[in-house]
Design a protein around this motif. Sequence first.
Motif, PDB file in Angstrom:
ATOM      1  N   VAL A   2       0.828  -1.216   0.000  1.00 28.75           N
ATOM      2  CA  VAL A   2       0.000   0.000   0.000  1.00 28.75           C
ATOM      3  C   VAL A   2       0.859   1.262   0.000  1.00 28.75           C
ATOM      4  N   LYS A   3       2.154   1.134  -0.176  1.00 26.59           N
ATOM      5  CA  LYS A   3       3.009   2.322  -0.258  1.00 26.59           C
ATOM      6  C   LYS A   3       2.575   3.181  -1.445  1.00 26.59           C
ATOM      7  N   GLY A   4       2.525   4.478  -1.204  1.00 25.98           N
ATOM      8  CA  GLY A   4       2.130   5.376  -2.268  1.00 25.98           C
ATOM      9  C   GLY A   4       0.632   5.548  -2.423  1.00 25.98           C
ATOM     10  N   THR A   5      -0.150   4.879  -1.585  1.00 24.62           N
ATOM     11  CA  THR A   5      -1.605   5.028  -1.615  1.00 24.62           C
ATOM     12  C   THR A   5      -2.060   5.707  -0.326  1.00 24.62           C
ATOM     13  N   GLU A   6      -3.362   5.982  -0.245  1.00 19.41           N
ATOM     14  CA  GLU A   6      -3.878   6.606   0.966  1.00 19.41           C
ATOM     15  C   GLU A   6      -3.822   5.667   2.170  1.00 19.41           C
ATOM     16  N   LEU A   7      -3.531   4.391   1.945  1.00 21.38           N
ATOM     17  CA  LEU A   7      -3.410   3.430   3.036  1.00 21.38           C
ATOM     18  C   LEU A   7      -1.978   3.287   3.531  1.00 21.38           C
ATOM     19  N   ALA A   8      -1.047   4.051   2.983  1.00 23.90           N
ATOM     20  CA  ALA A   8       0.361   3.931   3.345  1.00 23.90           C
ATOM     21  C   ALA A   8       0.552   4.113   4.847  1.00 23.90           C
ATOM     22  N   VAL A   9       1.419   3.274   5.413  1.00 20.90           N
ATOM     23  CA  VAL A   9       1.703   3.304   6.850  1.00 20.90           C
ATOM     24  C   VAL A   9       2.828   4.302   7.114  1.00 20.90           C
ATOM     25  N   PRO A  10       2.735   5.096   8.184  1.00 19.48           N
ATOM     26  CA  PRO A  10       3.814   6.038   8.499  1.00 19.48           C
ATOM     27  C   PRO A  10       5.166   5.327   8.580  1.00 19.48           C
ATOM     28  N   GLU A  11       6.194   5.969   8.022  1.00 22.37           N
ATOM     29  CA  GLU A  11       7.516   5.348   7.972  1.00 22.37           C
ATOM     30  C   GLU A  11       8.231   5.347   9.313  1.00 22.37           C
ATOM     31  N   ASN A  12       7.676   6.046  10.295  1.00 25.77           N
ATOM     32  CA  ASN A  12       8.293   6.055  11.630  1.00 25.77           C
ATOM     33  C   ASN A  12       7.614   5.082  12.586  1.00 25.77           C
ATOM     34  N   LEU A  13       6.822   4.156  12.038  1.00 27.26           N
ATOM     35  CA  LEU A  13       6.010   3.268  12.876  1.00 27.26           C
ATOM     36  C   LEU A  13       6.553   1.845  12.901  1.00 27.26           C
ATOM     37  N   LEU A  14       6.584   1.273  14.106  1.00 26.52           N
ATOM     38  CA  LEU A  14       6.840  -0.150  14.301  1.00 26.52           C
ATOM     39  C   LEU A  14       5.597  -0.792  14.897  1.00 26.52           C
ATOM     40  N   ARG A  15       5.337  -2.030  14.507  1.00 31.85           N
ATOM     41  CA  ARG A  15       4.238  -2.801  15.087  1.00 31.85           C
ATOM     42  C   ARG A  15       4.817  -3.913  15.948  1.00 31.85           C
ATOM     43  N   LEU A  16       4.396  -3.959  17.192  1.00 27.79           N
ATOM     44  CA  LEU A  16       4.878  -4.962  18.134  1.00 27.79           C
ATOM     45  C   LEU A  16       3.783  -5.978  18.408  1.00 27.79           C
ATOM     46  N   SER A  17       4.118  -7.242  18.298  1.00 25.72           N
ATOM     47  CA  SER A  17       3.222  -8.322  18.711  1.00 25.72           C
ATOM     48  C   SER A  17       3.807  -8.897  19.999  1.00 25.72           C
ATOM     49  N   CYS A  18       3.198  -8.538  21.111  1.00 28.61           N
ATOM     50  CA  CYS A  18       3.720  -8.945  22.415  1.00 28.61           C
ATOM     51  C   CYS A  18       3.308 -10.376  22.710  1.00 28.61           C
ATOM     52  N   GLY A  19       4.296 -11.243  22.902  1.00 20.80           N
ATOM     53  CA  GLY A  19       4.039 -12.656  23.133  1.00 20.80           C
ATOM     54  C   GLY A  19       3.690 -12.945  24.588  1.00 20.80           C
ATOM     55  N   ILE A  20       4.038 -14.135  25.039  1.00 22.40           N
ATOM     56  CA  ILE A  20       3.686 -14.540  26.402  1.00 22.40           C
ATOM     57  C   ILE A  20       4.913 -14.620  27.310  1.00 22.40           C
ATOM     58  N   GLU A  21       6.042 -14.033  26.870  1.00 24.91           N
ATOM     59  CA  GLU A  21       7.212 -13.991  27.733  1.00 24.91           C
ATOM     60  C   GLU A  21       6.934 -13.112  28.962  1.00 24.91           C
ATOM     61  N   GLU A  22       7.928 -12.973  29.833  1.00 20.54           N
ATOM     62  CA  GLU A  22       7.786 -12.076  30.972  1.00 20.54           C
ATOM     63  C   GLU A  22       7.799 -10.633  30.478  1.00 20.54           C
ATOM     64  N   SER A  23       6.863  -9.836  30.948  1.00 20.72           N
ATOM     65  CA  SER A  23       6.780  -8.447  30.488  1.00 20.72           C
ATOM     66  C   SER A  23       8.057  -7.675  30.813  1.00 20.72           C
ATOM     67  N   ALA A  24       8.683  -7.978  31.938  1.00 23.44           N
ATOM     68  CA  ALA A  24       9.926  -7.292  32.305  1.00 23.44           C
ATOM     69  C   ALA A  24      11.020  -7.553  31.276  1.00 23.44           C
ATOM     70  N   ASP A  25      11.040  -8.756  30.719  1.00 24.26           N
ATOM     71  CA  ASP A  25      12.047  -9.076  29.716  1.00 24.26           C
ATOM     72  C   ASP A  25      11.767  -8.362  28.399  1.00 24.26           C
TER      73      ASP A  25
END
Length: 390
Positions: free
Chosen positions: A353-376
């Motif tokens: 979707v780069k170059g379209t109105e759906l383009a994601v900001p280039e300064n953005l990361l997406r995190l998928s938080c698993g089931i590890e310890e949150s402190a780690d």
Amino acid sequence: MTVPENAGFNTTAVHAGQAFEPRTGAVVPPLHFSSTYAQDGIGGLRDGYEYGRGGNPTRDALQEQLAAVEGGNHAYSFGSGLAAEDSLIRALCRPGDHIVLGNDAYGGTYRLISRIHSEWGIGHSAVDMSNLEATAAAVAQAPGKVRLVWVETPSNPMMKITNIEALAKVAHDAGALLVVDNTFASPYLQNPLALGADVVVHSTTKYIGGHSDVVGGAVVLNDAELAEKVQFMQFAAGAVSGPMDAFLTTRGLKTLGVRMDRHSENGQAVAEWLLDQPEVEAVLYPGLPSHPGHELAKKQMKKFGGMVSVQFKGGEAAARKVAEATRVFTLAESLGGIESLVNYPSEMTHASVKGTELAVPENLLRLSCGIEESADLIADLEQAFKAIGN
């Protein structure tokens, strides 16, 4: 075991479609690999099974399980999330129809609709689904043609929250059907059918499978006539999930509730930590009171999930440096597994979707938080942030 009436989510997830094998008493139903089935004479089918594309006991068990946890009457399992979406669109749409979808939809969904189905004469338009007035206006621009209103909530990766009940009314007033991609929330946190949606789609690869070891998709719905069309497309086009894929998805779904509790706890902890970091421009997580959809999410979701998006003041360079410096968070596509993942959508999941109105900001990361310890997880991000200054 028969699932008790009004059983809770975890009881349903563990037992729906999972009757023990009667000959041996095996608690886990056997995995059926057979591609064809012996008939008692011509047309004499045993329990309706004839050929693996049309039916498989392992896939049928998963479909019963999926319908039960989403509160639907019918569910169909496919070889991938996009196969599920493609089959749904081809089952319900015809040339000349129109699809209104969110302006930050998953890149693969947008690519499917804009580059594949558009060549078949199906139009589309994108709009901010969290803005109901704008959505109603977009639907009105194609009077009588809008067949599907398609929404992700929370959306991927901007984490927008849409009022499903209100959007269903917008769709139905226009004679359209509401399709909700429930992948981010999962059936444990949100049940769109109960809020008025007509169809729910999932990439079961994500939270439902939950272990990053199987690719799959699902369509869940209530209406028998619509279900018959989807079932025919599943059979006729053949994008079914294989027996092993169905088995692994069933296994993952049984623990979905307990995993989502932990994903949500970790997502909340990570989001709150990110808020206090000077390098961060914005944290996108519906569990934060500062999120514009927070109050709505509290009403239509049980918890807020494990997906967190973060934008950096240092722009693209900062985002890239952090993504490539994590150690516990693995830089990879996909999401929803027990292990934490970091993704740079602009060049990865949403490159289409780069170059379209759906383009994601280039300064953005997406995190998928698993089931590890949150402190780690927090410690890993803390050390990765040091890369920004290098």
